[in-house]
Enzyme design. Sequence first.
Site, mmCIF file in Angstrom:
data_model
loop_
_atom_site.group_PDB
_atom_site.id
_atom_site.type_symbol
_atom_site.label_atom_id
_atom_site.label_comp_id
_atom_site.label_asym_id
_atom_site.label_seq_id
_atom_site.Cartn_x
_atom_site.Cartn_y
_atom_site.Cartn_z
ATOM 1 C CG ASP A 408 -1.795 1.212 1.332
ATOM 2 O OD1 ASP A 408 -2.626 1.381 0.428
ATOM 3 O OD2 ASP A 408 -1.652 1.988 2.295
ATOM 4 C CD GLU A 461 -2.531 2.515 -3.381
ATOM 5 O OE1 GLU A 461 -3.497 3.266 -3.501
ATOM 6 O OE2 GLU A 461 -1.766 2.546 -2.400
#
Length: 729
Positions: A408, A461
């Site tokens: 993330d 991401e």
Amino acid sequence: MLSNQDLQALNHANHHDPFAVLGLHTDDGGSLWVRTMLPGASSVAVVDAENERRLVDLTLRDGGALWEGKIPRRKQRFDYRLAVRWASDPADTPESMYVDAYSFGPQLTDDELYYLGEGSHLRPFESLGAHAMRVGEIDGIRFALWAPNARRVSVVGSFNSWDGRRHMMRLRHGSGIWEIFVPHAMIGDAYKFELLDRSGSMLPLKADPYARAAEMRPATASIVAAMPPAAPLPEGRADANSRHAPISIYEVHLGSWRRHPDGSFHSWDDLAAALPTYVADLGFTHIELLPITEHPFDGSWGYQTLGMYAPTARFGPPEGFARFMDACRAAGIGVLLDWVPAHFPSDPVGLAQFDGTALYEYADPREGFHKDWNTLIYNFSRHEVRNFLVGSALYWIERQGIDGLRVDAVASMLYRDYSRNPGEWVPNVEGGRENLEAIAFLRRTNEVVGVECPGAMTVAEESTAFPGVSAPTYHGGLGFHFKWNMGWMHDTLKYMEQDAVHRKWHHDKMSFGLVYAFSENFVLPLSHDEVVHGKGSILGKMRGDDWQRFANLRAYYGFMWGHPGKKLLFMGQEFAQPTEWNHDVELPWHLLGDERHGGVLRLVRDLNALYKSQPALHKLDCDGAGFEWISSHDADHSVFAWLRRDGDGNAVMVVSNFTPVPREGFRIGAPDGVDRWREALNTDSSFYGGSNLGNGSGEIAVDDQPAHGRSRSVSLTIPPLATLFLLPG
């Protein structure tokens, strides 16, 4: 007897070296003494462990909890036990027999300390944290903690009445690591660490950074848990995780996928019985779990984690997670963990100011505080911190059996000025904006995973144009296997939000992704980020009346599944959830009784089946040789047509019409070498809720009429707001 100075230090739990005075020791005259800190005891005696003879009753020193006594007629060290009666026990309660924690020597080896200190211990979770073990014939728990700036550290828990005087830990000088073996502590015990900072001030009790289990929030203690056995990837998973495989990911927030009628969470076993079967039936190949690492606040969806090694207690103990993983494997489903090494919450029980200093975070808030999320940023310049995080990555893959990590907020890690104004950030040593330490950490993580866990995957991401995110580190890249294509997601959704009559002015938003589609190994995500914070649902972004909104969504899904790149769909969107996702309630499953929503579900199932069955739709997802435009400039009709190829001579033709106007006898240029095509999937089929306009199941002949710069073409009926998939017939 012990000096008053030592006595006072022990009573106040700030002795610099408790192992030097507690336990069995010889005085200057050669006599043996036993000393133990037992607050709440009413009597303590020393018993010979070999013959169970009672040797001496210890004396309680005034004003404290120290019991001590000289052993008569003994000059040699021996194995002993402590017979203890507690003041709170009824009068007829027999004595309890204890092994003294201070009768054991150092537990961690010099090699472990060296590699931990150097930051090269690949599996620090095997040394630090709480470990059930046997020392000699004694069972207990070894606790070890890195806290180099603490003045004193104690482990406190259910096994010692949470009293920091009972188990003050041994500092292994030079390493900053504290350790102790606690007999009688066991798996299932709750514990924390009690630390004094450099000045002697007590810090809030700290959870174990390496804990493998934790209490259910709002409680915050760590739980002693067994080390999971090694869980290597099953045979075939390496191929299933490769860039040539069909990868279709179902992103799921476990806390709101399903709930019990009273609103309580399903258990790991409940989820194991339902989720893998559901996902496999729909043809998805992988599940991506929004962070299930332990976190204090439900509203963070797991992205503000405190337990980088602990599956959340919301769904039960870690053993339940292991059974959930077994069920996923049995169903042939891979599991990706949404992993958050970018930042952590500032809760006092966690890593913040862990030993009274900025240990895990950067000290300067211009480096160490994340304004967007009010969290702290890991200090990637400290090798112990990098080791902690790399160890977490290995732990989840090696010990919990997941297929890989979706990392993330990579963009926030790469740039020191991320979401900061001028003057609010610190340049790197070269004067630039890149976070060189974070870049080195990401490369290191991907290299270690690649070497130690072949077949596992890592997915970034990352929303910027940082070069080589999915390129090998030996080519200067970050080493991820895949990268989310955030640009594709934003551009195509912006297009779909336009009224059909205006789409010709935004035609390039659907085709622009192919300009850079093969610069990285991309995943096409329609993720949770697009259905929160007032963004509505994916269905809600579609324009027109109800029929057109569903038709738009089906056409868009067809476009996505025909487009190069692996696929990711957030839960609920597989049946066109009409409202924004709410993490506090389960998905609106009752909508499956509506034919329109059920039709979208059936379409997703069939798209996945086609995607998996046709190598041309997945084998060269990340290679320009697998894609060829037929028509990318027909803005007036809002029609797109292209070919997907597998490199072995097989092809699939995909055609999308993003207007509500049916196109009869529409010419599409055809490639050489194929004389007939057939309609394999039509998103306008009545089976999916469409108008059932199309080309039927018969052959579509190629004729010699030129179109789109090709000498031959096919004449198609292209339904309104629909995508067609054609196979050689």
